[in-house]
Design an enzyme around this catalytic site. Sequence first.
Site, PDB file in Angstrom:
ATOM      1  N   THR B 202     100.431 -19.587  21.176  1.00  0.00           N
ATOM      2  CA  THR B 202     100.703 -19.777  19.753  1.00  0.00           C
ATOM      3  C   THR B 202     102.212 -19.782  19.529  1.00  0.00           C
ATOM      4  O   THR B 202     102.932 -19.048  20.187  1.00  0.00           O
ATOM      5  CB  THR B 202     100.072 -18.596  18.984  1.00  0.00           C
ATOM      6  OG1 THR B 202      98.667 -18.658  19.133  1.00  0.00           O
ATOM      7  CG2 THR B 202     100.445 -18.607  17.513  1.00  0.00           C
ATOM      8  N   GLY B 232      90.833 -18.210  14.494  1.00  0.00           N
ATOM      9  CA  GLY B 232      91.547 -17.007  14.927  1.00  0.00           C
ATOM     10  C   GLY B 232      92.405 -16.445  13.809  1.00  0.00           C
ATOM     11  O   GLY B 232      92.159 -16.696  12.625  1.00  0.00           O
ATOM     12  N   GLY B 256      93.424 -13.093  18.700  1.00  0.00           N
ATOM     13  CA  GLY B 256      93.290 -13.270  17.257  1.00  0.00           C
ATOM     14  C   GLY B 256      92.272 -12.364  16.594  1.00  0.00           C
ATOM     15  O   GLY B 256      92.505 -11.871  15.486  1.00  0.00           O
TER      16      GLY B 256
END
Lengths: 341, 341
Positions: B202, B232, B256
């Site tokens: 991410t 998530g 997440g």
Amino acid sequence: MKTIKIPAITLSILVLVSGFTEAKAPVGIVIHGGAGTIERSQMSAEQQQQYEATLTDAVNKGYQLLAAGGTSLDAVIAAVTLLEDSPLFNAGKGAVYTWDETHELDAAIMTGQDRKAGAVASVSNVKNPILLARAVMEHSEHVMLTGKGAEQFADTQQLELVENSYFNTEFRYEALKRAKQAKQALPHQAAVLTDPNWKMGTVGAVAIDSQGNLAAATSTGGMTAKRWGRIGDVPVIGAGNFADNSSCAVSGTGHGEYFIRYNVASDICARVKYQGKTAATAAGEVMRELLAVGGTGGVIVVDPKGELSWAFNTPGMYRAKRNAAGTVVEIFGNQNEKTSN
Amino acid sequence: MKTIKIPAITLSILVLVSGFTEAKAPVGIVIHGGAGTIERSQMSAEQQQQYEATLTDAVNKGYQLLAAGGTSLDAVIAAVTLLEDSPLFNAGKGAVYTWDETHELDAAIMTGQDRKAGAVASVSNVKNPILLARAVMEHSEHVMLTGKGAEQFADTQQLELVENSYFNTEFRYEALKRAKQAKQALPHQAAVLTDPNWKMGTVGAVAIDSQGNLAAATSTGGMTAKRWGRIGDVPVIGAGNFADNSSCAVSGTGHGEYFIRYNVASDICARVKYQGKTAATAAGEVMRELLAVGGTGGVIVVDPKGELSWAFNTPGMYRAKRNAAGTVVEIFGNQNEKTSN
């Protein structure tokens, strides 16, 4: 000097009973069926009676489970399932229509002792979305599932599936037509909702069980005439639904976008945890601050001591609570509490 | 006695200059490209150089906007867009594969002065999901849009659309194959991820501009082999992305589901706001507590004084920051800060 002899077995029983009594928290449940422009002048006596009867049924169903030693998780699920099955509220059977004249439902569940959570969004064929949220929590590695994917997961979970038309109601269809007319008259950028009732009717429950565990459940059909796969606050953990044994459990209802931006549910619990406020005080503060920035709605809260309360900045909120002190069922604002046993 | 006469015009200019100087906050930006099992032994010098070069480009791009008086919103968008366009990170071009061998991307943006927010989830055809999140914030009445609906909205927003195959990369496809093999060997109930890299990569940025406004942006391809429309933490405001001028701005990366259940981003800011902790202290606390319950990942934070920091409970995190004091670019844990100007 005379000594009193207590047989060891009696002592053990005394300790056991005392320990058991101490472990028992005061059980209780609070439910809501949405906050908004709910005024006595706009409601017939018959309508009022219908709402009050359903709220009473739901709060009793949850309370009976708690009184029998059931978990707060089972209690909030039972209450919310009953409200989902009623056409009166914007959840389950009574879900509002999307712009495209379908129904997309959202729900969330959270348990306070382990902060487990499950949420579903944009689900169109599950009769009770709150049961799917629970299945996500208990039988998947995820917290939040959406759309067709969530429905594929539902297929594996022995849940009751329905055609989307199960959620059709004449009353909500009329509301959609009014909403579309009003929206089409506005330029896109200014497409701000003017009728608070378009987003009213979310249902929810929070409870505390005899083990002192908190739980929160919330379910909604979302906002009338919603588009573009819009998701509101309900499945956003911390916005419209939250539970943590170290602070409180919250279920919210109102203008979801504001509840998300202001993290309403988790902000209430953060004030309890970090500022030592009661859940009732924190809930009142957050709802006042939300109104100051334009966000309308309400919340129900329960804290680890078993205090049950609600706060809303709208004219009314469908709500009920029950604990050892009795049952309160209210709809309009500023009502004197009617307690009955 | 001699009096000094100052012409009115000079006084006005003095007041103006002084006021202007006071309003200038120390600008700065922090970015990340994911946290996980990133170890020196597993990375070639060439790979390390590639990551460091891209992180440097992104942090510089954001900082140059800030230094020129640009907004924190524009700065975080610029940095995240650059990271999305790189195949190195699990966002945009480098997004991981879903179970069904497609790509579903999530992103979120939030601005601290007004707590406006935009989020998109499960989007398959928008080249830069962070730009769609910004469009949701600025050009819709909603906060969170998902799936096909979000893509219909994207169609109205003059954003660059791509075929889903644009996100294909050989490296990520190999990772999917490994993930599916590992998952299929497990019974459904125990389908717990064992390879932290499946959910790594991410990207995000937080910044403070010369007006003292905070912003946070985060973008991800989610978790390798995700199913059932899984969402998530990234588009869940308060979990993986949050900004509030009264406390801090946070962008997170990691597992997440834990970030959602523990409201990581908003909990960090709540500790700043309600306990008076620094953002760095609060971030460290929350990441330690998260690890204690099994949640791995990291966060970058900036507070209203312009303090830039990060905290992670994984072996490494791709990260960089820049302010007037210089630039720091790091990948592995326990690195001595390398500051360069």
